[in-house]
Design an enzyme around this catalytic site. Structure first.
Site, short mmCIF file in Angstrom:
data_model
loop_
_atom_site.label_atom_id
_atom_site.label_comp_id
_atom_site.label_asym_id
_atom_site.label_seq_id
_atom_site.Cartn_x
_atom_site.Cartn_y
_atom_site.Cartn_z
N HIS A 128 16.26 3.03 33.48
CA HIS A 128 15.06 2.62 34.20
C HIS A 128 14.84 3.65 35.33
CE1 HIS A 128 12.67 -0.02 36.88
NE2 HIS A 128 12.51 -0.84 35.85
N ASP A 188 23.89 -0.62 36.26
CA ASP A 188 22.64 -1.33 36.45
C ASP A 188 22.69 -2.54 35.51
OD1 ASP A 188 20.11 -2.37 36.17
OD2 ASP A 188 19.11 -0.44 35.89
N GLN A 206 19.59 -6.15 33.10
CA GLN A 206 19.33 -6.80 31.81
C GLN A 206 20.57 -7.36 31.15
OE1 GLN A 206 16.44 -7.59 30.84
NE2 GLN A 206 15.27 -6.33 32.27
N LYS A 248 15.12 -11.68 37.45
CA LYS A 248 15.28 -11.55 35.99
C LYS A 248 16.25 -12.59 35.43
CE LYS A 248 13.60 -6.99 35.90
NZ LYS A 248 13.76 -5.60 35.51
N CYS A 278 8.97 1.59 32.65
CA CYS A 278 9.68 2.34 33.71
C CYS A 278 10.76 3.23 33.14
CB CYS A 278 10.28 1.41 34.77
SG CYS A 278 9.06 0.45 35.65
C1 LIG Z 1 13.87 -4.57 36.13
C2 LIG Z 1 14.90 -3.53 36.05
C3 LIG Z 1 15.20 -2.72 37.14
C4 LIG Z 1 14.47 -2.82 38.46
O1 LIG Z 1 14.55 -4.08 39.00
P1 LIG Z 1 13.65 -4.48 40.28
O2 LIG Z 1 13.75 -5.96 40.31
O3 LIG Z 1 12.25 -3.99 39.99
O4 LIG Z 1 14.24 -3.81 41.45
C5 LIG Z 1 16.19 -1.79 37.00
N1 LIG Z 1 16.87 -1.66 35.84
C6 LIG Z 1 16.62 -2.41 34.77
C7 LIG Z 1 17.43 -2.23 33.53
C8 LIG Z 1 15.61 -3.37 34.83
O5 LIG Z 1 15.36 -4.12 33.76
#
Ligand SMILES: *Cc1c(COP(=O)(O)O)cnc(C)c1O
Length: 407
Positions: free
Chosen positions: A125, A202, A205, A228, A365
């Site tokens: 992302h 990260d 997800q 999320k 993104c």
């Molecule tokens: C949504 C997402 C982000 C960013 O999250 P924010 O809530 O916009 O800060 C980063 N990495 C992944 C894999 C995402 O799905």
């Protein structure tokens, strides 16, 4: 839990009952944000109607209640992630904020300098790409990219070749928001560690879809967003290994992050407070803990089994559609991405919206990933505990109708 029933779960989510353009809402954009259950909404509301006060500084009753609730929430998050201790849990505003915190404290630490290398992957992302580019610009380091194979997975042989004594950080996502690819982060972290690198995951997800055991993953940092995983926007978490948090310098200065301030010298607080300058999103943190309670009540493994069934059903149904390309590997988690020959994803998404079907279109993104596949974007259906097989049938029927209109 054997009696998993999405219909009963749907009853917890008031927003799902509405109609869009006269059609029942079919919400398949959960990788962008999930809806919130009554149980979480109630906690947010109750915080403001009965607990609201600033934390950690008041002798008065409400401040003490709010502080206790805030610190309870930190413990709930630590337990949910199997962190070693609650002091490893830093409240942030989301994944983006968490990753920027890591890049900025590393930048200020002097641990990364000219000629050093930082490895990310081609599946990231933008929020796990741009902060590292900015850090590299600041300190003169080089960004190295783990290539993505044709099936949407990472080339781990290439990763091994990228690792060297110059590698200072390896930062990858656990699950790709664009393709649903699951990365073998245990393997990636252990290889990175052997090379002496700091590891960052990260987890935006992975946290909604599977058990996260940070002691098993053995990463140094893990970042995610509350919104999320059924919690409100504006709250997120950065997990950091305690000894690293103790050693690294703070980034933002202000209230809460200090022990003592004079104009000559300021001493910093201990982790996690050292990294939590200013008044946090108190309600959001408490609501995030409520969201984890909600998930644990259903059972994350039951949710995972249900979502796996949805994804498998979706990939079987969608692959029968004429001219479709599905991206990513077969064992996707959370999301499925696709395009149709001769159809722009945006046009398709607009027609689906008219049928009440909420999907994401575009680059998600992940522009470098789209460029890797020579596309500008995809259509993406992404799933949560409340989605159903019937909704996937509506999606397939909707796509068929839209294809008739567009071709
Ligand atoms: C949504 C997402 C982000 C960013 O999250 P924010 O809530 O916009 O800060 C980063 N990495 C992944 C894999 C995402 O799905």
């Amino acid at each position: 839990m054997s009696d998993f029933d999405p219909a009963r779960i749907r009853d917890d989510f008031p927003i799902l009952g509405q109609e869009v353009h006269g059609k029942p809402l079919v919400y398949l954009d959960n990788a962008a944000t999930t809806q919130k259950p009554e149980q979480v909404l109630k906690v947010s509301q109750e915080y403001y109607s009965s607990l609201n006060a600033n934390i950690h500084r008041g002798v008065h009753h409400l401040s003490q209640l709010a502080t206790a609730a805030h610190e309870d929430a930190r413990r709930t998050v630590a337990t949910h992630l199997n962190a070693h201790r609650p002091e490893e849990i830093i409240f942030t505003s989301g994944t983006t904020d968490s990753i920027n915190l890591v890049t900025n404290i590393l930048s200020r630490s002097g641990k990364i300098s000219s000629g050093d290398e930082i490895i990310i992957s081609g599946l990231e992302h933008h929020s796990n790409t741009v902060p590292w580019q900015m850090l590299c610009e600041q300190v003169g380091a080089q960004l190295r990219i783990i290539p993505v194979l044709e099936n949407g997975t990472l080339d781990l042989d290439a990763f091994e070749n990228l690792l060297s004594s110059k590698t200072k950080v390896v930062s990858v996502n656990h699950v790709s928001n664009a393709f649903g690819t699951v990365n073998n982060v245990i393997h990636i972290c252990s290889q990175a560690k052997a090379a002496g690198a700091i590891t960052v995951i990260d987890g935006a997800q992975s946290i909604p879809h599977q058990v996260i055991d940070l002691q098993l993953l053995d990463c140094d940092f893990y970042a995610f967003s509350g919104h999320k995983v059924y919690a409100p926007t504006g709250v997120g978490i950065l997990y950091g290994r305690y000894d690293l948090l103790a050693e690294l310098p703070p980034w933002r200065g202000g209230g809460e992050m200090i022990k003592e301030v004079t104009f000559d010298h300021t001493t910093y607080n201990d982790p996690p407070y050292k990294y939590e300058a200013g008044t946090p999103n108190i309600e959001g943190g408490i609501a995030l803990a409520a969201a984890f309670d909600y998930v644990n009540n259903i059972g994350i493994n039951a949710i995972n089994a249900h979502e796996t069934r949805l994804i498998q059903y979706a990939s079987e149904s969608l692959s029968t559609l004429p001219g479709i390309t599905l991206y990513g590997p077969e064992n996707r988690v959370g999301a499925i991405s696709f395009n149709f020959d001769g159809v722009h994803h945006f046009d398709m998404g607009t027609l689906l919206d008219q049928m009440g079907l909420a999907l994401r279109t575009g680059h998600h993104c992940c522009q470098p990933l789209m460029a890797r596949f020579g596309i500008t974007g995809t259509l993406r259906a992404s799933f949560a505990a409340y989605n159903t097989i019937e909704e996937i049938d509506l999606l397939t029927a909707g796509l068929n109708r839209a294809l008739d209109m567009l071709r």
